[in-house]
Design an enzyme around this catalytic site. Structure first.
Site, mmCIF file in Angstrom:
data_model
loop_
_atom_site.group_PDB
_atom_site.id
_atom_site.type_symbol
_atom_site.label_atom_id
_atom_site.label_comp_id
_atom_site.label_asym_id
_atom_site.label_seq_id
_atom_site.Cartn_x
_atom_site.Cartn_y
_atom_site.Cartn_z
ATOM 1 N N PRO A 2 18.432 55.143 99.083
ATOM 2 C CA PRO A 2 19.302 56.016 99.870
ATOM 3 C C PRO A 2 18.783 57.458 99.942
ATOM 4 O O PRO A 2 18.503 58.076 98.913
ATOM 5 C CB PRO A 2 20.633 55.958 99.110
ATOM 6 C CG PRO A 2 20.547 54.735 98.249
ATOM 7 C CD PRO A 2 19.110 54.606 97.898
ATOM 8 N N GLU A 3 18.633 57.953 101.154
ATOM 9 C CA GLU A 3 18.291 59.352 101.369
ATOM 10 C C GLU A 3 19.308 59.920 102.347
ATOM 11 O O GLU A 3 20.302 59.272 102.665
ATOM 12 C CB GLU A 3 16.847 59.475 101.847
ATOM 13 C CG GLU A 3 15.867 58.836 100.848
ATOM 14 C CD GLU A 3 14.411 59.212 101.045
ATOM 15 O OE1 GLU A 3 14.127 60.196 101.759
ATOM 16 O OE2 GLU A 3 13.531 58.534 100.473
ATOM 17 N N LYS A 51 22.824 64.228 100.315
ATOM 18 C CA LYS A 51 22.959 62.880 99.774
ATOM 19 C C LYS A 51 24.355 62.624 99.205
ATOM 20 O O LYS A 51 24.590 61.598 98.566
ATOM 21 C CB LYS A 51 21.914 62.645 98.680
ATOM 22 C CG LYS A 51 20.478 62.750 99.173
ATOM 23 C CD LYS A 51 19.520 62.459 98.025
ATOM 24 C CE LYS A 51 18.085 62.650 98.452
ATOM 25 N NZ LYS A 51 17.138 62.322 97.352
ATOM 26 N N ASN A 160 12.345 60.392 98.098
ATOM 27 C CA ASN A 160 10.935 60.136 97.838
ATOM 28 C C ASN A 160 10.195 59.534 99.034
ATOM 29 O O ASN A 160 9.012 59.803 99.232
ATOM 30 C CB ASN A 160 10.784 59.218 96.622
ATOM 31 C CG ASN A 160 9.452 59.415 95.933
ATOM 32 O OD1 ASN A 160 8.939 60.525 95.881
ATOM 33 N ND2 ASN A 160 8.884 58.349 95.418
ATOM 34 N N ARG A 241 8.668 59.870 89.883
ATOM 35 C CA ARG A 241 8.671 59.266 91.218
ATOM 36 C C ARG A 241 7.275 58.771 91.557
ATOM 37 O O ARG A 241 6.290 59.446 91.274
ATOM 38 C CB ARG A 241 9.102 60.302 92.268
ATOM 39 C CG ARG A 241 10.416 61.026 91.965
ATOM 40 C CD ARG A 241 11.599 60.252 92.451
ATOM 41 N NE ARG A 241 12.833 61.002 92.310
ATOM 42 C CZ ARG A 241 13.660 61.276 93.310
ATOM 43 N NH1 ARG A 241 13.389 60.854 94.519
ATOM 44 N NH2 ARG A 241 14.776 61.953 93.104
#
Length: 251
Positions: A2-3, A51, A160, A241
């Site tokens: 989810p972004e 977000k 990311n 990440r």
């Protein structure tokens, strides 16, 4: 993953199903807020901020953050409820279930903005300001680009996937300092364009080719040939990440 675009789309989906409807069930499965009961109150607004997602109901605001694995499932058909559910809302035949939410809290509606006051301009929000975003991005010139892009205080919504894709289309390594960005204003405008074009679909695309397996430039493509030059895409998963880059196209 989810972004900002996923959260925007999730909010739009919840709004389409719940806005204007009165809650007939409110089951909060977080101990601190387990006694909250918003039955009998109408859902007035569903909105996203970066977000973060807010469902405003009567005097309260249901604030959630999906983190890495969370989602909201909503339908006029029965939606499964299992041990992963953090909240269940129903409005007649409509059921919305918040699953594996990284953050779930019930806030005073009049002050729910305090939870996101630290965020930079929202890439998909009415407060979007590319000049401010570019200024925030370049405020610390020796900071790694990826670290700056993922900092929601710079601009809100990038995760990311977009971080890696933006570095590729800008021709810079994620580990390079912010000072290496040729045109910071152009980068933040690209960031906004990427999220804006993907806000209404679940399968994001940054290449312009929506065919399966062709949607992204470098993210998730370790060892595969760069779409521009054919050089195998590198990756590093030793940090918090995973990072992907083309060693030829990015410097």
């Amino acid at each position: 993953m989810p972004e900002g675009d996923t959260v925007w789309h999730t909010a739009a989906n919840l709004r389409a199903h719940l806005a204007g409807r009165t809650l007939t069930r409110c089951d909060v499965r977080v101990p601190r807020f387990a006694t909250v009961d918003l039955r009998g109150h109408a859902v007035d607004e569903v909105l996203s901020r970066g977000k973060h997602l807010f469902i405003r109901v009567g005097p309260a605001s249901i604030h959630s953050h999906l983190k890495m694995d969370g989602s909201w499932r909503v339908s006029e058909r029965p939606v499964r409820v299992d041990y992963r559910a953090r909240i269940v809302l129903e409005a007649g035949a409509v059921r919305a279930v918040g699953v594996d939410l990284g953050v779930l809290e019930i806030l005073d509606r009049d002050r729910d903005g305090d939870a996101v006051a630290h965020l930079g301009p929202d890439l998909l929000g009415p407060d979007w300001d590319p000049r401010l975003a570019a200024a925030n991005l370049t405020a610390v010139p020796d900071r790694p680009i990826a670290e700056a892009l993922l900092d929601q205080r710079v601009m809100a919504g990038i995760g990311n996937v977009y971080c890696n894709e933006l570095c590729f289309v800008s021709g810079v390594l994620p580990t390079a300092p912010v000072a290496a960005i040729p045109d910071p204003h152009r980068l933040v405008v690209r960031a906004r364009d990427m999220l804006w074009l993907n806000r209404s679909r679940w399968n994001r695309c940054t290449t312009g080719d929506t065919r399966a397996g062709r949607q992204l430039w470098v993210y998730g493509r370790a060892g595969q040939g760069c779409r521009r030059c054919g050089t195998p895409v590198n990756y590093d998963d030793t940090g918090e990440r995973v990072t992907y880059w083309c060693p030829t196209c990015q410097r």
